[in-house]
Design an enzyme around this catalytic site. Structure first.
Site, PDB file in Angstrom:
ATOM      1  N   LEU A   7       0.812  -1.216   0.000  1.00  0.00           N
ATOM      2  CA  LEU A   7       0.000   0.000   0.000  1.00  0.00           C
ATOM      3  C   LEU A   7       0.847   1.267   0.000  1.00  0.00           C
ATOM      4  O   LEU A   7       0.469   2.274  -0.602  1.00  0.00           O
ATOM      5  CB  LEU A   7      -0.929  -0.006   1.217  1.00  0.00           C
ATOM      6  CG  LEU A   7      -2.195  -0.857   1.092  1.00  0.00           C
ATOM      7  CD1 LEU A   7      -2.856  -1.020   2.458  1.00  0.00           C
ATOM      8  CD2 LEU A   7      -3.171  -0.240   0.100  1.00  0.00           C
ATOM      9  N   LYS A  33      16.005  -1.929  -1.091  1.00  0.00           N
ATOM     10  CA  LYS A  33      14.624  -2.157  -1.510  1.00  0.00           C
ATOM     11  C   LYS A  33      13.935  -0.836  -1.862  1.00  0.00           C
ATOM     12  O   LYS A  33      13.124  -0.770  -2.781  1.00  0.00           O
ATOM     13  CB  LYS A  33      13.854  -2.887  -0.404  1.00  0.00           C
ATOM     14  CG  LYS A  33      14.324  -4.323  -0.190  1.00  0.00           C
ATOM     15  CD  LYS A  33      13.527  -5.000   0.918  1.00  0.00           C
ATOM     16  CE  LYS A  33      13.999  -6.449   1.113  1.00  0.00           C
ATOM     17  NZ  LYS A  33      13.266  -7.132   2.204  1.00  0.00           N
ATOM     18  N   LYS A  70      -2.390  -1.168  17.267  1.00  0.00           N
ATOM     19  CA  LYS A  70      -3.136  -0.134  16.551  1.00  0.00           C
ATOM     20  C   LYS A  70      -4.159   0.530  17.480  1.00  0.00           C
ATOM     21  O   LYS A  70      -4.425   1.732  17.376  1.00  0.00           O
ATOM     22  CB  LYS A  70      -3.836  -0.742  15.335  1.00  0.00           C
ATOM     23  CG  LYS A  70      -2.881  -1.242  14.266  1.00  0.00           C
ATOM     24  CD  LYS A  70      -2.088  -0.100  13.635  1.00  0.00           C
ATOM     25  CE  LYS A  70      -1.258  -0.544  12.462  1.00  0.00           C
ATOM     26  NZ  LYS A  70      -0.519   0.565  11.817  1.00  0.00           N
ATOM     27  N   ASP A 109      14.476   3.333  10.190  1.00  0.00           N
ATOM     28  CA  ASP A 109      14.232   2.068  10.880  1.00  0.00           C
ATOM     29  C   ASP A 109      13.300   2.352  12.048  1.00  0.00           C
ATOM     30  O   ASP A 109      13.702   2.946  13.051  1.00  0.00           O
ATOM     31  CB  ASP A 109      15.554   1.470  11.375  1.00  0.00           C
ATOM     32  CG  ASP A 109      15.372   0.134  12.073  1.00  0.00           C
ATOM     33  OD1 ASP A 109      14.209  -0.285  12.307  1.00  0.00           O
ATOM     34  OD2 ASP A 109      16.393  -0.494  12.407  1.00  0.00           O
ATOM     35  N   TYR A 150      -0.944  -7.257  17.107  1.00  0.00           N
ATOM     36  CA  TYR A 150      -1.110  -6.262  16.037  1.00  0.00           C
ATOM     37  C   TYR A 150      -2.366  -5.414  16.259  1.00  0.00           C
ATOM     38  O   TYR A 150      -2.275  -4.173  16.265  1.00  0.00           O
ATOM     39  CB  TYR A 150      -1.140  -6.947  14.670  1.00  0.00           C
ATOM     40  CG  TYR A 150      -1.389  -5.982  13.531  1.00  0.00           C
ATOM     41  CD1 TYR A 150      -0.364  -5.170  13.063  1.00  0.00           C
ATOM     42  CD2 TYR A 150      -2.642  -5.876  12.926  1.00  0.00           C
ATOM     43  CE1 TYR A 150      -0.587  -4.269  12.027  1.00  0.00           C
ATOM     44  CE2 TYR A 150      -2.872  -4.979  11.897  1.00  0.00           C
ATOM     45  CZ  TYR A 150      -1.836  -4.180  11.444  1.00  0.00           C
ATOM     46  OH  TYR A 150      -2.064  -3.288  10.431  1.00  0.00           O
TER      47      TYR A 150
END
Length: 341
Positions: free
Chosen positions: A50, A75, A215, A98, A211
């Site tokens: 995304l 990358k 959030k 990072d 996770y």
């Protein structure tokens, strides 16, 4: 109305809210007349998924300068090469960031301060979802470090930069990516004192819940943070992109879970292109009315129900104080006080 003024939702997340999100939400695309010429944007985690699609869409509206903020410069450069071919008139740079390191975040903010005369948009997309327990260099569990502590740290450091480097009359934009999975968070540690250290215990680590909870904590903190920031200076909001196919967020999940998620994404997932439109909607289309809000399905949504209660208020306050104490090595209180001037 803002997210804080909306009544809390009583709709069960799965399957009710999930089905509404994925199948009955009307997309709102950025106007074709939108022109980002002269503007500068940062997108974290923009080398893939995304984040990369968001970068591509920003550039399609003639964005003048894009900073791809990634933890792997190689990358990041691979992604930048393709973007430069598509948008040769844009200045596209790759900067190291990072999110598991406070030092790296500080260095990134210093780089912005010293090298960017202008900054209009910052979209904080970088995140991880570890299914096994790992500690970051800070001593905190890595998912909580990256998704909550480091994201809030970077947000605080970016606020004065967005305020000072955006043109007069055009407030800076800070959009932080959240997840509808936060609505499913068990948040088993909510009564622990101290709260943050409770996530650093491997014995109580929950690889499924870490996770969503990371959030969730971001929403708790942002409720209070956005009260200290004027929308005339920086518009701060959260965006929930929906369940999107093609992302690699769950790449470390057990094989059985990855397979189930793959099947679910194939049958219900939004395309990457559609998911990224939610980012642009939050960072470009929505105005000051979205300050302090959660944006879901291209509209303003309420916070999780707990946040509207007395219990939620107490948890918000404890989390706020512990987080500011954690980040006190850079005088975050002084930074936040400066935003009111």
């Amino acid at each position: 109305m803002s997210s804080k003024e909306l009544p809390p939702s009583t709709t069960p997340f799965f399957p009710n809210q999930f089905i509404t999100n994925q199948f009955y939400s009307k997309a709102q695309y950025v106007s074709k007349d939108t022109d980002l010429s002269g503007k500068v944007a940062i997108v974290t985690g923009a080398n893939t998924g995304l984040g990369l699609e968001c970068a591509n869409q920003l550039l399609s509206y003639k964005l003048s300068q894009l900073i791809i903020a990634v933890r792997s410069l190689r990358k990041g450069e691979d992604a930048a090469i393709h973007l430069r071919k598509q948008y040769p008139n844009a200045k596209i740079e790759v900067w190291l960031l990072d999110m598991s390191s406070y030092d790296s975040i500080q260095a990134f903010a210093s780089q912005i301060e010293g090298k960017l005369p202008r900054l209009d948009i910052a979209i904080l997309n970088a995140g991880i979802a570890n299914s096994t327990f790992r500690l970051a260099s800070t001593g905190h569990e890595e998912t909580m470090q990256v998704n909550f502590l480091s994201t809030m740290f970077l947000s605080i450091l970016l606020l004065p930069l967005l305020k000072s480097k955006s043109p007069t009359g055009s407030p800076g934009r800070l959009t932080i990516v959240t997840s509808m999975l936060s609505l499913t968070a068990k948040f088993a540690q909510k009564d622990k004192i101290p709260l943050l250290k409770a996530f650093d215990d491997e014995k109580t680590f929950d690889g499924v819940d870490i996770y969503p909870t990371s959030k969730y904590l971001g929403l708790l903190f942002l409720w209070k943070l956005t009260d200290l920031v004027s929308a005339d200076d920086v518009v701060v909001n959260c965006v929930e992109p929906g369940f999107v196919k093609g992302t690699s967020l769950q790449r470390e999940a057990p094989a059985a879970i990855r397979f189930m998620l793959y099947l679910l994404k194939v049958t219900t997932g939004r395309s990457m292109k559609l998911g990224a439109t939610t980012y642009l909607d939050a960072a470009i289309t929505k105005g000051k009315e979205s300050h302090g809000c959660i944006l879901m399905n291209w509209g303003i949504a309420p916070y999780p129900p707990l946040l509207y209660t007395v219990e939620g208020e107490n948890i918000k306050e404890r989390l706020w104080q512990e987080t500011l104490e954690e980040l006190s090595f850079v005088n975050v209180n002084g930074i936040l006080e400066s935003l009111a001037k």
